[in-house]
Design a protein around this motif. Structure first.
Motif, PDB file in Angstrom:
ATOM      1  N   ASP A  85      -4.253  -0.132  10.580  1.00  0.00           N
ATOM      2  CA  ASP A  85      -4.488  -1.489  10.090  1.00  0.00           C
ATOM      3  C   ASP A  85      -3.784  -2.506  10.982  1.00  0.00           C
ATOM      4  OD1 ASP A  85      -5.951  -0.568   7.915  1.00  0.00           O
ATOM      5  OD2 ASP A  85      -4.138  -0.293   6.708  1.00  0.00           O
ATOM      6  N   PRO A  87      -1.518  -5.783  11.676  1.00  0.00           N
ATOM      7  CA  PRO A  87      -0.321  -6.175  10.915  1.00  0.00           C
ATOM      8  C   PRO A  87      -0.614  -7.265   9.885  1.00  0.00           C
ATOM      9  CG  PRO A  87      -0.208  -6.980  13.178  1.00  0.00           C
ATOM     10  CD  PRO A  87      -1.427  -6.120  13.085  1.00  0.00           C
ATOM     11  N   THR A  88       0.006  -7.107   8.745  1.00  0.00           N
ATOM     12  CA  THR A  88      -0.030  -8.111   7.676  1.00  0.00           C
ATOM     13  C   THR A  88       1.409  -8.251   7.167  1.00  0.00           C
ATOM     14  OG1 THR A  88      -0.370  -6.538   5.870  1.00  0.00           O
ATOM     15  CG2 THR A  88      -2.355  -7.355   6.988  1.00  0.00           C
ATOM     16  N   PRO A  89       1.662  -9.226   6.313  1.00  0.00           N
ATOM     17  CA  PRO A  89       3.028  -9.341   5.771  1.00  0.00           C
ATOM     18  C   PRO A  89       3.468  -8.097   4.981  1.00  0.00           C
ATOM     19  CG  PRO A  89       1.822 -11.380   5.407  1.00  0.00           C
ATOM     20  CD  PRO A  89       0.828 -10.374   5.940  1.00  0.00           C
ATOM     21  N   LYS A  90       2.509  -7.282   4.524  1.00  0.00           N
ATOM     22  CA  LYS A  90       2.862  -6.114   3.708  1.00  0.00           C
ATOM     23  C   LYS A  90       2.774  -4.795   4.472  1.00  0.00           C
ATOM     24  CE  LYS A  90       1.539  -8.228  -0.638  1.00  0.00           C
ATOM     25  NZ  LYS A  90       0.827  -8.090  -1.891  1.00  0.00           N
ATOM     26  N   THR A  91       2.369  -4.804   5.728  1.00  0.00           N
ATOM     27  CA  THR A  91       2.244  -3.554   6.480  1.00  0.00           C
ATOM     28  C   THR A  91       3.070  -3.606   7.755  1.00  0.00           C
ATOM     29  OG1 THR A  91       0.317  -4.310   7.726  1.00  0.00           O
ATOM     30  CG2 THR A  91      -0.113  -3.163   5.639  1.00  0.00           C
ATOM     31  N   PRO A  93       3.385  -3.093  11.730  1.00  0.00           N
ATOM     32  CA  PRO A  93       2.494  -3.058  12.892  1.00  0.00           C
ATOM     33  C   PRO A  93       2.663  -1.733  13.631  1.00  0.00           C
ATOM     34  CG  PRO A  93       4.388  -4.450  13.357  1.00  0.00           C
ATOM     35  CD  PRO A  93       4.510  -4.006  11.930  1.00  0.00           C
ATOM     36  N   THR A 120      -3.425  -4.725  17.224  1.00  0.00           N
ATOM     37  CA  THR A 120      -4.713  -5.038  16.595  1.00  0.00           C
ATOM     38  C   THR A 120      -5.842  -4.104  17.016  1.00  0.00           C
ATOM     39  OG1 THR A 120      -5.251  -6.628  18.340  1.00  0.00           O
ATOM     40  CG2 THR A 120      -4.136  -7.489  16.379  1.00  0.00           C
TER      41      THR A 120
END
Length: 188
Positions: A85, A87-91, A93, A120
């Motif tokens: 996935d 990167p997001t605030p909950k995962t 990178p 990405t």
């Protein structure tokens, strides 16, 4: 003639070691590997696309060394597909590096490593890496968080592609105690 204390301790150590090894290797009787079926999933005549980590993909906390052992052997021109996935605030990178040698792999030293996929590129269908160097190890690791994902020992693995036997028929790779395998060369 009786046992000395040293001989007794050596005997206890030998018995304990034997029990530890047999416990660690349970389920591997008669040369069986984790795939119990008659055919290994990568025992085909053509190159395969192999998703790294299977349905777990390329994520923190999964042991990719174990995954590579269970899915080997890997063959020349097989394609490794890295999916993760963005990167997001909950995962966390993730990225993928190809390390140059065993020393870099063991130490998770990314200085001379080649970045194959940034944070990405693993999204969607992921990105593909074709194994092109036969009989040479390919060392892979996650380089994010200054190599922490690699240093904890889980987000790294290596494969050593071998040549695929073109003239071999698909034969069972692993045997259990009830199977016998006779392999004859193909007729001209």
């Amino acid at each position: 003639m009786g046992f000395t204390l040293a001989q007794g301790l050596m005997l206890v150590l030998l018995i304990a070691s034997t029990m530890a090894v047999s416990t660690a290797n349970k389920g591997w009787q008669f040369g069986n590997w984790p795939y119990r079926g008659p055919y290994h999933p990568n025992n085909t005549q053509t190159s395969n696309g192999i998703i790294v980590g299977d349905s777990y993909h390329w994520n923190f906390g999964f042991n990719y060394t174990d995954w590579a052992i269970k899915h080997g052997p890997f063959y020349l021109n097989d394609t490794l597909v890295f999916k993760y996935d963005p990167p997001t605030p909950k995962t966390f990178p993730h990225s993928v590096y190809l390390l140059p040698n065993l020393r870099s792999f063991i130490k998770c030293d990314l200085k001379n490593a080649k970045k194959l996929g940034n944070v990405t590129q693993g999204a969607g269908e992921g990105f593909k890496f074709v194994l092109k160097r036969p009989w040479q190890p390919h060392y892979f690791a996650c380089g994010e968080r200054n190599g922490f994902h690699c240093m904890n020992g889980t987000m790294k693995f290596f494969v050593m592609p071998i040549f695929r036997c073109i003239s071999c028929a698909a034969v069972p790779t692993f045997l259990d105690s009830t199977q016998f395998l006779l392999v004859y060369p193909p007729e001209p």
